[in-house]
Scaffold this active site. Structure first.
Site, PDB file in Angstrom:
ATOM      1  CD  GLU A  27      -2.649   1.317   2.527  1.00 44.10           C
ATOM      2  OE1 GLU A  27      -3.621   0.544   2.589  1.00 44.10           O
ATOM      3  OE2 GLU A  27      -2.358   2.133   3.415  1.00 44.10           O
ATOM      4  CB  THR A  58      -4.573   5.377   0.928  1.00 47.00           C
ATOM      5  OG1 THR A  58      -3.621   6.418   0.923  1.00 47.00           O
ATOM      6  CG2 THR A  58      -3.976   4.113   1.493  1.00 47.00           C
ATOM      7  CG  HIS A  87      -7.522   2.551  -0.973  1.00 51.42           C
ATOM      8  ND1 HIS A  87      -7.171   2.419   0.354  1.00 51.42           N
ATOM      9  CD2 HIS A  87      -6.970   1.487  -1.602  1.00 51.42           C
ATOM     10  CE1 HIS A  87      -6.430   1.326   0.502  1.00 51.42           C
ATOM     11  NE2 HIS A  87      -6.284   0.756  -0.667  1.00 51.42           N
ATOM     12  NE  ARG A 117     -17.455   4.995   8.406  1.00 49.39           N
ATOM     13  CZ  ARG A 117     -17.555   4.926   9.716  1.00 49.39           C
ATOM     14  NH1 ARG A 117     -18.689   4.525  10.268  1.00 49.39           N
ATOM     15  NH2 ARG A 117     -16.533   5.226  10.501  1.00 49.39           N
ATOM     16  N   GLY A 118     -14.584   5.530   4.960  1.00 48.20           N
ATOM     17  CA  GLY A 118     -13.831   6.703   5.421  1.00 48.20           C
ATOM     18  C   GLY A 118     -14.179   6.968   6.872  1.00 48.20           C
ATOM     19  CG  ASP A 119     -11.422   7.085   9.962  1.00 40.18           C
ATOM     20  OD1 ASP A 119     -12.038   6.042  10.272  1.00 40.18           O
ATOM     21  OD2 ASP A 119     -10.200   7.141   9.840  1.00 40.18           O
ATOM     22  CE  LYS A 177     -17.102  -3.818   4.793  1.00 41.33           C
ATOM     23  NZ  LYS A 177     -16.090  -2.869   5.276  1.00 41.33           N
ATOM     24  CD  GLN A 188      -6.407  -0.642  10.858  1.00 46.10           C
ATOM     25  OE1 GLN A 188      -5.457  -0.508  10.096  1.00 46.10           O
ATOM     26  NE2 GLN A 188      -7.257   0.333  11.124  1.00 46.10           N
TER      27      GLN A 188
HETATM   28  P1  FAD Z   1     -17.897   0.219   7.005  1.00 42.99           P
HETATM   29  O1  FAD Z   1     -17.769  -1.101   6.363  1.00 42.99           O
HETATM   30  O2  FAD Z   1     -19.035   1.076   6.597  1.00 42.99           O
HETATM   31  O3  FAD Z   1     -17.925  -0.017   8.574  1.00 42.99           O
HETATM   32  C1  FAD Z   1     -17.827   1.071   9.491  1.00 42.99           C
HETATM   33  C2  FAD Z   1     -18.529   0.712  10.794  1.00 42.99           C
HETATM   34  O4  FAD Z   1     -19.931   0.694  10.568  1.00 42.99           O
HETATM   35  C3  FAD Z   1     -18.170  -0.653  11.342  1.00 42.99           C
HETATM   36  O5  FAD Z   1     -18.171  -0.581  12.739  1.00 42.99           O
HETATM   37  C4  FAD Z   1     -19.304  -1.542  10.862  1.00 42.99           C
HETATM   38  O6  FAD Z   1     -19.502  -2.685  11.679  1.00 42.99           O
HETATM   39  C5  FAD Z   1     -20.460  -0.570  10.936  1.00 42.99           C
HETATM   40  N1  FAD Z   1     -21.538  -0.886   9.997  1.00 42.99           N
HETATM   41  C6  FAD Z   1     -21.434  -1.213   8.695  1.00 42.99           C
HETATM   42  N2  FAD Z   1     -22.662  -1.390   8.155  1.00 42.99           N
HETATM   43  C7  FAD Z   1     -23.550  -1.144   9.127  1.00 42.99           C
HETATM   44  C8  FAD Z   1     -24.977  -1.153   9.216  1.00 42.99           C
HETATM   45  N3  FAD Z   1     -25.732  -1.462   8.153  1.00 42.99           N
HETATM   46  N4  FAD Z   1     -25.566  -0.845  10.412  1.00 42.99           N
HETATM   47  C9  FAD Z   1     -24.810  -0.527  11.496  1.00 42.99           C
HETATM   48  N5  FAD Z   1     -23.471  -0.511  11.473  1.00 42.99           N
HETATM   49  C10 FAD Z   1     -22.855  -0.812  10.317  1.00 42.99           C
HETATM   50  N6  FAD Z   1      -9.596   5.510   5.034  1.00 42.99           N
HETATM   51  C11 FAD Z   1      -9.436   6.514   4.133  1.00 42.99           C
HETATM   52  O7  FAD Z   1      -9.899   7.649   4.370  1.00 42.99           O
HETATM   53  N7  FAD Z   1      -8.777   6.303   2.950  1.00 42.99           N
HETATM   54  C12 FAD Z   1      -8.260   5.086   2.625  1.00 42.99           C
HETATM   55  O8  FAD Z   1      -7.675   4.920   1.562  1.00 42.99           O
HETATM   56  C13 FAD Z   1      -8.404   4.012   3.562  1.00 42.99           C
HETATM   57  N8  FAD Z   1      -7.932   2.775   3.284  1.00 42.99           N
HETATM   58  C14 FAD Z   1      -8.134   1.753   4.169  1.00 42.99           C
HETATM   59  C15 FAD Z   1      -7.674   0.449   3.851  1.00 42.99           C
HETATM   60  C16 FAD Z   1      -7.858  -0.601   4.734  1.00 42.99           C
HETATM   61  C17 FAD Z   1      -7.356  -1.971   4.358  1.00 42.99           C
HETATM   62  C18 FAD Z   1      -8.502  -0.371   5.979  1.00 42.99           C
HETATM   63  C19 FAD Z   1      -8.665  -1.512   6.939  1.00 42.99           C
HETATM   64  C20 FAD Z   1      -8.968   0.892   6.299  1.00 42.99           C
HETATM   65  C21 FAD Z   1      -8.810   1.972   5.405  1.00 42.99           C
HETATM   66  N9  FAD Z   1      -9.282   3.249   5.692  1.00 42.99           N
HETATM   67  C22 FAD Z   1      -9.108   4.273   4.776  1.00 42.99           C
HETATM   68  C23 FAD Z   1      -9.943   3.535   6.974  1.00 42.99           C
HETATM   69  C24 FAD Z   1     -11.473   3.366   6.894  1.00 42.99           C
HETATM   70  O9  FAD Z   1     -12.032   4.330   6.014  1.00 42.99           O
HETATM   71  C25 FAD Z   1     -12.033   3.545   8.315  1.00 42.99           C
HETATM   72  O10 FAD Z   1     -11.611   2.516   9.145  1.00 42.99           O
HETATM   73  C26 FAD Z   1     -13.526   3.736   8.410  1.00 42.99           C
HETATM   74  O11 FAD Z   1     -13.829   4.182   9.729  1.00 42.99           O
HETATM   75  C27 FAD Z   1     -14.374   2.504   8.159  1.00 42.99           C
HETATM   76  O12 FAD Z   1     -14.363   2.168   6.839  1.00 42.99           O
HETATM   77  P2  FAD Z   1     -15.089   0.816   6.325  1.00 42.99           P
HETATM   78  O13 FAD Z   1     -15.020   0.867   4.852  1.00 42.99           O
HETATM   79  O14 FAD Z   1     -14.535  -0.360   7.006  1.00 42.99           O
HETATM   80  O15 FAD Z   1     -16.586   1.112   6.826  1.00 42.99           O
END
Ligand code: FAD
Length: 305
Positions: A27, A58, A87, A117-119, A177, A188
């Site tokens: 990455e 990313t 990403h 999703r993003g933070d 997903k 992670q």
């Molecule tokens: P989601 O899959 O939407 O999950 C987020 C939270 O919501 C989880 O707790 C999940 O259990 C919960 N959830 C999901 N669906 C539901 C539902 N229907 N009802 C209730 N709760 C639900 N961030 C960046 O900004 N840019 C990047 O390039 C980037 N790359 C990453 C690469 C990897 C491999 C990883 C592990 C993380 C990366 N991140 C990146 C960080 C990521 O965006 C954050 O961790 C973010 O907070 C969650 O993203 P997610 O896609 O996992 O979200």
């Protein structure tokens, strides 16, 4: 493989992951500002020249560097024919903006997308989710699938995503997903392989069968440790903490020890049947190359025969 649009040699990441050979991918992250572009481009090219299985790029939080993500990904594919994974995040974007990005990716010949999703920003946390165009990554997975032609990846968290109520629910959301079209998952960062193996077992138990790539972060300086824990919340085993305590004040020794620790983790994963491992390279070509060198007699081989 094809060399059609914009001379991008697009390979679907899932085809790489489905091979039985051991593979290592890296990455990289884009620059935050225009004036950092050339040095990041140079670093990513050096990593690409070492020929990893693929590279992921990313997406800056909030999408501020989206153009750089796509440009870096396209440059690596065009110049080095190393497949890339761009990403894309959705939570702080409008539907219109996300659709525009998807369109740009298509025009640039980018075929592999990590749907995230993003933070949540502090502003988003204060606002009503009913007004957001996207709340969870699954919505982006659906949108990319409907748009067609993409190999889609998604994120997962062996130590549970911090926003989750509990692991059981988090696992179900990961499954959603995959059911929506994610063809592989990347974790992670993990510093203890047993956490990954336990997590993988739980995913398989609930019927998630897609490839899951463990994310390995080589810690090569002591300051990185605090940042990594803060960002990921990942558990640091005592064996790892001792390395940092003992060598942390000597940058060269710490780098060597961090590379050795990451290599050891990767070898353990391979030896337990995990064929694809993703390394958070932090844009450091020397670290990426050292790990590839350490694995030179392992990579590309199929030991399952
Ligand atoms: P989601 O899959 O939407 O999950 C987020 C939270 O919501 C989880 O707790 C999940 O259990 C919960 N959830 C999901 N669906 C539901 C539902 N229907 N009802 C209730 N709760 C639900 N961030 C960046 O900004 N840019 C990047 O390039 C980037 N790359 C990453 C690469 C990897 C491999 C990883 C592990 C993380 C990366 N991140 C990146 C960080 C990521 O965006 C954050 O961790 C973010 O907070 C969650 O993203 P997610 O896609 O996992 O979200």
């Amino acid at each position: 493989m094809c060399g059609s649009r914009n001379e991008v040699f697009a390979v679907k990441i899932i085809d790489i992951l489905n091979r039985k050979n051991m593979s290592l991918s890296f990455e990289v992250f884009p620059p935050k500002r225009e004036d950092g572009f050339d040095s990041v481009k140079q670093a990513t090219e050096e990593i690409a020249a070492a020929r990893p299985a693929f590279m992921s790029v990313t997406y800056g939080a909030g999408g501020g560097t989206s153009r750089f993500t796509m440009e870096i990904a396209q440059n690596i594919e065009q110049k080095y024919h190393v497949p890339t994974l761009a990403h894309l995040t959705c939570v702080s974007s409008s539907r219109e903006m996300v659709r525009a990005r998807i369109g740009e990716m298509k025009r640039m010949g980018i075929e592999n997308v990590m749907a995230l999703r993003g933070d949540l920003t502090p502003e988003l946390e204060k606002s009503d989710p009913a007004g957001w165009d996207y709340r969870y990554a699954v919505q982006l997975v659906e949108e990319l699938r409907e748009s067609g032609g993409f190999c889609i990846g998604a994120a997962c968290y062996p130590e549970v995503h911090p926003d989750s109520v509990n692991q059981k629910e988090d696992l179900q959301h990961i499954k959603e997903k995959v059911d929506a079209g994610a063809e592989f998952l990347t974790t992670q960062m993990v510093f203890d392989n047993n956490l990954f193996f336990n997590f993988l077992y739980k995913l398989r138990e609930i019927g998630v069968t897609v490839p899951v790539l463990p994310g390995i972060m080589p810690i090569t300086n002591a300051n990185q440790v605090k940042r990594a824990i803060k960002l990921s919340g990942s558990f640091m085993p005592q064996r790892f903490k001792s390395i940092v305590d003992y060598f942390g004040n000597d940058p060269e020794a710490m780098k060597q020890a961090g590379i050795a620790y990451a290599t050891d983790q990767i070898i353990d994963l391979y030896a337990n049947g995990i064929t694809n491992v993703h390394v958070y390279s932090m844009n450091k070509p020397d670290v990426a190359k050292a790990i590839l060198d350490n694995l030179s007699q392992i990579l590309g081989k199929d030991f399952a025969r």
